[in-house]
Scaffold this active site. Structure first.
Site, PDB file in Angstrom:
ATOM      1  N   ARG A  56       0.828  -1.205   0.000  1.00 43.38           N
ATOM      2  CA  ARG A  56       0.000   0.000   0.000  1.00 43.38           C
ATOM      3  C   ARG A  56       0.865   1.258   0.000  1.00 43.38           C
ATOM      4  NH1 ARG A  56      -2.094   1.160   4.184  1.00 43.38           N
ATOM      5  NH2 ARG A  56      -1.245  -0.402   5.604  1.00 43.38           N
ATOM      6  N   HIS A 216     -11.156  -4.186  11.811  1.00 41.59           N
ATOM      7  CA  HIS A 216     -10.059  -4.792  11.047  1.00 41.59           C
ATOM      8  C   HIS A 216      -9.684  -6.077  11.773  1.00 41.59           C
ATOM      9  CE1 HIS A 216      -5.718  -4.462   9.318  1.00 41.59           C
ATOM     10  NE2 HIS A 216      -6.495  -5.149   8.531  1.00 41.59           N
ATOM     11  N   SER A 234      -1.471  -6.100   9.359  1.00 42.46           N
ATOM     12  CA  SER A 234      -0.941  -7.050   8.392  1.00 42.46           C
ATOM     13  C   SER A 234       0.304  -7.744   8.929  1.00 42.46           C
ATOM     14  CB  SER A 234      -0.592  -6.306   7.096  1.00 42.46           C
ATOM     15  OG  SER A 234      -0.031  -7.177   6.163  1.00 42.46           O
ATOM     16  N   LYS A 238      -3.658 -12.661  11.541  1.00 41.09           N
ATOM     17  CA  LYS A 238      -5.125 -12.706  11.460  1.00 41.09           C
ATOM     18  C   LYS A 238      -5.607 -13.853  10.572  1.00 41.09           C
ATOM     19  CE  LYS A 238      -6.446  -8.778   9.880  1.00 41.09           C
ATOM     20  NZ  LYS A 238      -5.111  -8.356   9.431  1.00 41.09           N
ATOM     21  N   THR A 239      -5.032 -13.907   9.373  1.00 35.65           N
ATOM     22  CA  THR A 239      -5.476 -14.925   8.414  1.00 35.65           C
ATOM     23  C   THR A 239      -5.049 -16.317   8.864  1.00 35.65           C
ATOM     24  OG1 THR A 239      -5.363 -13.321   6.612  1.00 35.65           O
ATOM     25  CG2 THR A 239      -5.338 -15.654   6.010  1.00 35.65           C
ATOM     26  N   ASP A 253     -10.407 -10.706   7.402  1.00 31.65           N
ATOM     27  CA  ASP A 253      -9.796  -9.376   7.504  1.00 31.65           C
ATOM     28  C   ASP A 253     -10.734  -8.245   7.910  1.00 31.65           C
ATOM     29  OD1 ASP A 253      -7.411  -7.786   7.189  1.00 31.65           O
ATOM     30  OD2 ASP A 253      -8.271  -6.971   5.357  1.00 31.65           O
ATOM     31  N   ARG A 317       1.293 -12.278  -1.894  1.00 31.17           N
ATOM     32  CA  ARG A 317      -0.122 -12.431  -1.544  1.00 31.17           C
ATOM     33  C   ARG A 317      -0.822 -13.466  -2.413  1.00 31.17           C
ATOM     34  NH1 ARG A 317      -2.338  -9.521   2.993  1.00 31.17           N
ATOM     35  NH2 ARG A 317      -0.880  -7.834   3.412  1.00 31.17           N
TER      36      ARG A 317
END
Length: 526
Positions: A56, A216, A234, A238-239, A253, A317
């Site tokens: 990003r 988030h 990130s 989390k994932t 997410d 990703r």
């Protein structure tokens, strides 16, 4: 579905008949390959690269400073204003640019709970990016498509570069949200995550006005309907941690928490896959197949992904629809959470691997949002940096942080949720000396928190951070639970703990309006 003349929204001003509406996955894969945008990996996924932008670009993100939102936005380094005049000028230049382009349009939704669903349209000049959004957002049925009318439109033109002197941008790259025009403009970057996160930012602005808390976080649910949330920036897990073979995934997410329960904003997952292995993360590994998109993953001579190769970026990703995860909850709607986990990757190596938080400590750590930015998630980050991202998602929160924190505190009280702080970062020393916490240990601790067995342990308060640390957790060596025990040099640990505590205290000075109970829930220096 297929190709037709443009009909509505921004498309009616283009005068360009080469517009493909809602192509199928095979059609988009074929178009991507035909256009030279990507190739098929040996597992069937479409493999593509994004050039110099592999993460990003937060300094290139703007919100149009319009009268209806001016007093509602937390303006500052994160939410930068741009004038309506500059936006309108850039918008017209983008529209002119698109008139000669072959375009791909996806119509779908953000938000699995119908009451709070946002109809969206995404216009792409790249077929692979249209495949990405088709897999990441909620896909309508054929019947729903007949009546679909977008409330927000994203126009993504990676090959169009802004001129900062003309357009008022920070660089050639721009991500601009206009809440009055209901448009997001993205250009100058091929990184697909910008589209996903721009819609997240839109939802984060709109939903609090409907008494829905945007979050988030990832979420999963057990056989008994028990819901767990995993907050974190990130790279904190989390994932990975929500993809549990013993529980069903709600989403990885972005979620909302309404009076009805939790719901996923998305219809897909965007997983980091650096060092991905079938053994450690089988659900994610198995989800990468035909219809998935690999972003900046290096392929070997036989087109097999080399997930250990970070030569393009650490931020490799994989994007795939959530139904590629076995047993995923579809639609992504479930009840109220019983357990909330705050994930942090502590590069100082001083936070305990798991700790229980009081409600006040939960609000303190939610507002603090401490973690370490990991390499690759943003441009210019090459090694972990300590950072405080309020509500574990500051780059995507247009409103004041306290708005979201107060919603969390109210929901913790109303639903009697238990909250834990989990450090997936370093142990035995700081970054460069210690090692990352072992994933099996973290999984064991998270499982104990979710099934409640951790509550059988005796807890003691950490002398610096005040959080409640368990003395035993099944499957985890006792000495790992107390970080000071894992350091060879105890004095070095003590100094590092004080250093991090000071950073917490300094950061929290920005939250003058919160109660003393919350202010006093942070670390203490002697």
């Amino acid at each position: 579905m297929g190709t037709k003349v443009m009909d509505s929204n921004v498309l009616d001003v283009l005068g360009n008949e080469q517009v493909h509406f809602n192509l199928t996955v095979p059609q988009l894969v074929e178009k991507s390959i035909e256009n030279g945008e990507g190739i098929l990996a040996d597992n069937g996924a479409l493999s593509t690269t994004t050039g110099k932008y592999t993460g990003r670009s937060p300094k290139d993100k703007f919100i149009v400073d319009e009268p209806s939102v001016h007093d509602k936005i937390a303006w500052g380094k994160v939410n930068r204003p741009i004038s309506p005049e500059k936006f309108e000028g850039l918008y017209q230049r983008v529209v002119d640019y698109l008139k000669e382009k072959e375009l791909y349009v996806f119509d779908g939704y953000a938000g699995a709970e119908k009451e709070y669903q946002l109809p969206i349209r995404i216009v792409n000049e790249k077929a692979w990016q249209n495949l990405f959004v088709r897999q990441l957002f909620i896909r309508p049925t054929r019947e729903e498509l007949k009546t679909h009318k977008p409330d927000f439109t994203v126009i993504c033109t990676p090959d169009f570069k802004a001129d900062p002197e003309i357009d008022g941008t920070n660089s050639e790259t721009f991500i601009i949200i206009s809440f009055e025009k209901r448009v997001v403009l993205i250009g100058g970057t091929e990184y697909a995550g910008e589209m996903k996160k721009s819609i997240f930012s839109v939802m984060n602005y709109l939903l609090p006005f409907q008494n829905v808390m945007p979050m988030h976080c990832s979420a999963n649910v057990g056989e008994k309907g028990d819901v767990a949330l995993f907050f974190g920036l990130s790279g904190t897990g989390k994932t990975t941690l929500s993809a549990d073979p013993n529980r069903r995934l709600i989403g990885d997410d972005e979620h909302g928490w309404s009076d009805n329960g939790v719901f996923n904003f998305e219809g897909g997952c965007y997983a980091k896959c650096i060092n991905l292995s079938q053994e450690k993360e089988p659900q994610i590994w198995n989800a990468i197949k035909f219809g998935s998109v690999l972003e900046n993953v290096v392929l070997d001579d036989e087109r097999a992904p080399d997930y250990d190769d970070a030569s393009l970026t650490e931020n490799t990703r994989a994007a795939y629809p959530i139904d590629f995860i076995d047993g995923a909850v579809i639609p992504g709607v479930a009840g109220h959470p019983e357990v909330i986990v705050f994930l942090t990757a502590d590069a100082f190596g001083v936070l305990p691997p798991i700790a229980k938080l009081t409600k006040e400590q939960a609000m303190y750590h939610f507002l603090s949002g401490y973690t370490s930015k990991l390499a690759g998630t943003e441009r210019g980050i090459t090694e972990p940096q300590a950072t405080f991202s309020t509500c574990f998602g500051e780059p995507f929160l247009p409103q004041q942080p306290v708005t979201y924190a107060e919603m969390l505190g109210e929901k913790i009280t109303r639903h009697n949720a238990r909250v834990y702080l989990v450090n997936t970062g370093w142990t035995g020393g700081p970054y460069g000396e210690g090692s990352r916490m072992k994933l099996p240990y973290t999984r064991a601790m998270v499982s104990a928190a979710i099934n409640g067995s951790i509550e059988q342990s005796e807890f003691e308060a950490d002398p610096v951070f005040g959080v409640l640390v368990p003395k035993q957790v099944p499957g985890v060596p006792d000495e790992v639970l107390k970080p000071r025990n894992t350091w060879a040099d105890k004095e070095a640990y003590d100094k590092k703990a004080v250093e991090l505590a000071r950073l917490f205290i300094e950061n929290f000075e920005r939250f003058e309006q919160v109660s003393d109970d919350i202010k006093n829930a942070g670390p203490k220096l002697k």
